[in-house]
Design a protein around this motif. Structure first.
Motif, PDB file in Angstrom:
ATOM      1  N   ARG A 117       0.824  -1.211   0.000  1.00  0.00           N
ATOM      2  CA  ARG A 117       0.000   0.000   0.000  1.00  0.00           C
ATOM      3  C   ARG A 117       0.857   1.260   0.000  1.00  0.00           C
ATOM      4  NH1 ARG A 117      -4.372  -1.620   4.650  1.00  0.00           N
ATOM      5  NH2 ARG A 117      -5.215  -3.425   3.602  1.00  0.00           N
ATOM      6  N   PHE A 141       6.908  10.280  -4.417  1.00  0.00           N
ATOM      7  CA  PHE A 141       5.594  10.874  -4.110  1.00  0.00           C
ATOM      8  C   PHE A 141       5.390  12.168  -4.899  1.00  0.00           C
ATOM      9  CE2 PHE A 141       2.698  13.531  -1.681  1.00  0.00           C
ATOM     10  CZ  PHE A 141       1.667  12.652  -1.416  1.00  0.00           C
ATOM     11  N   GLY A 144       5.318  13.817 -18.416  1.00  0.00           N
ATOM     12  CA  GLY A 144       6.329  12.835 -18.019  1.00  0.00           C
ATOM     13  C   GLY A 144       7.659  13.505 -17.733  1.00  0.00           C
ATOM     14  N   ARG A 165       5.043  11.691  -8.689  1.00  0.00           N
ATOM     15  CA  ARG A 165       3.702  11.210  -9.065  1.00  0.00           C
ATOM     16  C   ARG A 165       2.664  12.320  -8.942  1.00  0.00           C
ATOM     17  NH1 ARG A 165       1.385   5.576  -6.882  1.00  0.00           N
ATOM     18  NH2 ARG A 165       2.623   4.718  -8.554  1.00  0.00           N
ATOM     19  N   ALA A 166       2.773  13.115  -7.857  1.00  0.00           N
ATOM     20  CA  ALA A 166       1.825  14.218  -7.662  1.00  0.00           C
ATOM     21  C   ALA A 166       1.946  15.232  -8.797  1.00  0.00           C
ATOM     22  CB  ALA A 166       2.086  14.895  -6.319  1.00  0.00           C
ATOM     23  N   GLU A 186       3.593   1.710  -1.294  1.00  0.00           N
ATOM     24  CA  GLU A 186       4.390   1.774  -2.527  1.00  0.00           C
ATOM     25  C   GLU A 186       5.866   1.454  -2.311  1.00  0.00           C
ATOM     26  OE1 GLU A 186       3.475   5.434  -4.573  1.00  0.00           O
ATOM     27  OE2 GLU A 186       1.412   5.254  -3.896  1.00  0.00           O
ATOM     28  N   LEU A 238       3.136  14.614 -11.782  1.00  0.00           N
ATOM     29  CA  LEU A 238       2.669  13.950 -13.012  1.00  0.00           C
ATOM     30  C   LEU A 238       1.151  14.051 -13.138  1.00  0.00           C
ATOM     31  CD1 LEU A 238       3.459  12.082 -15.439  1.00  0.00           C
ATOM     32  CD2 LEU A 238       2.931  10.165 -13.963  1.00  0.00           C
ATOM     33  N   ILE A 239       0.441  13.707 -12.052  1.00  0.00           N
ATOM     34  CA  ILE A 239      -1.029  13.725 -12.093  1.00  0.00           C
ATOM     35  C   ILE A 239      -1.531  15.148 -12.317  1.00  0.00           C
ATOM     36  CG2 ILE A 239      -3.133  13.275 -10.776  1.00  0.00           C
ATOM     37  CD1 ILE A 239      -1.560  11.055  -9.327  1.00  0.00           C
TER      38      ILE A 239
END
Lengths: 248, 383
Positions: free
Chosen positions: A73, A148, A166, A151-152, A75, A154-155
């Motif tokens: 969970r 983290f 990317g 990814r944040a 990651e 990226l989103i």
């Protein structure tokens, strides 16, 4: 005559003693060293056995705590997989516990050898250990934070409809990692000034490159962007021009 | 808004005492002055001949996380302190509110014995897409009640229900204090067996939306609360099959709605970027077959772009399961839903482009039925 003989005997005994003494001393030293080596081997053996027991017990404990599910969970498993490690975290931690035990016993065993140079090196090593631990923690936290944030970013950039999402995400990851590594190396005292200077130069260089690229290479795009931003701030109602429906 | 409330109370509840509360987050745009000055001056023009008692107004800044939920909490507390029989909450930026709204929101509670009145608006066919594509179908499939606007934002409820809302102190530090308040109020009322109905309010027209309102954040807050409530009320929805209509009050009529502009190509483009970049997050929630299907969708021509309601229902259920099991960071998971939501919205707009209101409702009904059909899968994979 008797006195002369006595003196002669004494001299011979003295001579024999002088010859034997080094042998005795050598023998004692060898015996002492052998005892130390035996202690060394015994402590190592105890460490190996204890390490094995500890590995078994900690593996059971970690599985009972469902640490693998939490790492999935959180990651951590994905992070390990990216690094080519497919072993479950519980097994990794259990193995770490084992080798840590063996390592501690190895250090104790080295002390048992009573070699002055080794003892001095051990002392220096023990003083350096906190730096290593802090550096490992910095690298670990930095790696987690970089994942983290990447990814944040990226989103957020995908949701903003940016094509180069990317690349932006990778830059964010690289920035955090570079900062982390420089902090860790500084903690270890390796090339302190060089690292700070290198980091400053690289970071400054990146910012300058981006500024030049945006200002010169993409001059028209920059102009359009700034103009559109200014126009938007002047005419807030035009914001809804593309999509006029409400989502809620 | 204040004048509509005052006129509504005077016209439909002349024998009752009323209080209008402005729960404000610290506005500096003249809201306070406007609230203080607002007053109906000529009751005769509204056909209110009887004597009207003076309106009591309370202006209070709310505390806590800035957002609609925190503002509502203050209203619930005032309702509790005053021991009110009924309470109606409406958005302060409404342009289409009339005195009848007060009657329609409060009468089911005061005269018909209901505990909670949800609004039923006439909206443009492309408006309220989060409601139409996620909140309504999912709430209906889960709890078995057909409440068309669960996050409408304008509600009527009893004083008892206001007290009930205040019982759980922990919710006010979550997204419920923000955009999640509407779905939380509706779901809490349904899941705790309060009597729920709907009132037809006509058109809903807001002041122009704030440019800063971020879709991704709105979606995260609403869907996050919806998924959290699924976990909380699990034992209440697992046994429910199908759905039943909810009582409706008010006279239904049609209104003309102005055409609005949508940029479908941009929605599809965001989906395509998401498909290329967010694979690692989607793969944690969605099965391989769905990922493969998403990759097979062709972005052009945009008029042919479709993401069926069946696939959409599956996506939402897979995301709910992934959220429940915390397979990925919850915020990242919810935010990664935005490109998929935009794909579904683009598909829905394409489908509904030439449809009238009745035909659009049919499309939405189909979506709801797919959610109800797929619920068995959700239950099977929930734990």
């Amino acid at each position: 005559m008797k006195t002369g003989n006595k003196n002669k005997e004494d001299r011979i005994e003295n001579f024999i003693n002088k010859v034997i003494e080094p042998f005795e001393s050598f023998f004692e030293s060898v015996l002492q060293y052998l005892t130390n080596i035996l202690s060394f081997a015994l402590i190592i053996a105890v460490g190996l056995v204890l390490g094995h027991v500890l590995k078994f017990l900690s593996l059971r404990l970690f599985r009972l705590m469902r640490i693998d599910a939490y790492s999935e969970r959180g990651e951590i498993t994905a992070m390990l997989r990216r690094g080519g490690i497919t072993e479950p975290l519980s097994s990794l931690l259990a193995r770490a516990a084992r080798w840590l035990t063996v390592f501690v016993f190895f250090i104790i065993a080295l002390g048992a050898l009573q070699v002055p140079r080794v003892e001095q090196l051990l002392e220096e090593f023990f003083l350096y250990i906190p730096n290593i631990i802090v550096s490992v923690i910095i690298v670990f936290l930095g790696y987690m934070l970089s994942n983290f944030l990447a990814r944040a970013v990226l989103i957020a950039s995908v949701n903003a409809g940016i094509r180069a999402s990317g690349l932006i995400s990778k830059l964010a990851r690289f920035g955090v990692l570079a900062f982390t590594v420089s902090m860790a190396l500084e903690q270890l005292g390796i090339g302190k000034d060089t690292i700070v200077a290198a980091f400053t130069i690289i970071f400054g260089g990146i910012v300058l490159t981006l500024a030049l690229a945006f200002g010169l290479g993409a001059r028209d795009a920059a102009k359009e962007y700034l103009e559109s931003r200014l126009r938007k701030s002047e005419e807030p109602k035009k914001e809804a021009k593309d999509d006029e429906f409400t989502h809620l | 808004m204040v004048r509509a409330a005052q006129a509504g109370m005077a016209k439909y509840f002349p024998d009752m005492r009323s209080v209008v509360v402005n729960s404000d987050g610290g506005s500096t745009d003249g809201t306070v002055e406007a609230f203080e000055e607002a007053m109906v001056e000529d009751f005769n023009s509204l056909f209110i001949p009887h004597r009207v008692s003076p309106l009591l107004k309370i202006y209070t800044p709310y505390h806590g996380i800035p957002g609609k939920g925190s503002a509502f909490r203050t209203i619930f507390e005032i309702a509790k302190e005053l021991g009110v029989k009924a309470c109606a909450v409406v958005d302060s930026d409404l342009r289409s509110i009339t005195p009848e709204w007060i009657d329609l929101l409060l009468s089911p509670v005061l005269k018909e014995g209901y505990d909670f009145t949800a609004p039923y608006y006439l909206r443009h066919k492309f408006d309220g897409t989060i409601t139409n594509s996620i909140v309504y179908p999912l709430t209906r499939a889960l709890y078995g009640k057909r409440i068309r606007q669960p996050i409408g934002g304008d509600f009527g409820f009893t004083g008892e229900l206001a007290k009930f809302y205040l019982e759980d102190e922990s919710v006010w530090d979550s997204d419920i204090a923000r955009f999640g308040i509407d779905i939380w109020m509706t779901t809490t009322a349904i899941a705790n067996n309060f009597k729920v109905c709907q009132s037809f309010l006509g058109a809903k027209i807001h002041a122009p939306k704030e440019p800063s309102s971020d879709l991704s954040d709105m979606l995260r807050q609403v869907v996050g609360v919806l998924f959290d409530l699924m976990g909380k009320h699990e034992e209440k929805w697992v046994d429910i099959e199908g759905s039943e209509p909810t009582a409706m009050f008010g006279f239904r009529y049609d209104v003309g709605l102005e055409p609005i502009h949508v940029n479908i190509e941009r929605m599809i483009e965001t989906f395509i970027i998401g498909r290329e970049e967010l694979g690692s997050i989607w793969e944690a929630a969605l099965p391989e077959s769905l990922i493969w299907f998403l990759h097979s969708l062709k972005p052009s021509p945009w008029q042919d772009f479709r993401l069926s309601s069946e696939i959409w229902a599956e996506i939402i259920y897979y995301f709910a399961i992934a959220y429940h099991r915390t397979l990925v960071n919850k915020t990242h998971l919810l935010k990664s839903l935005t490109p998929l939501y935009l794909a579904r919205t683009a598909s829905f707009i394409n489908e509904a482009l030439q449809c009238n209101a009745t035909e659009v409702e049919k499309i939405l009904e189909e979506t709801c039925l797919r959610f109800e059909e797929k619920k068995a899968y959700l239950i099977e994979n929930w734990e």
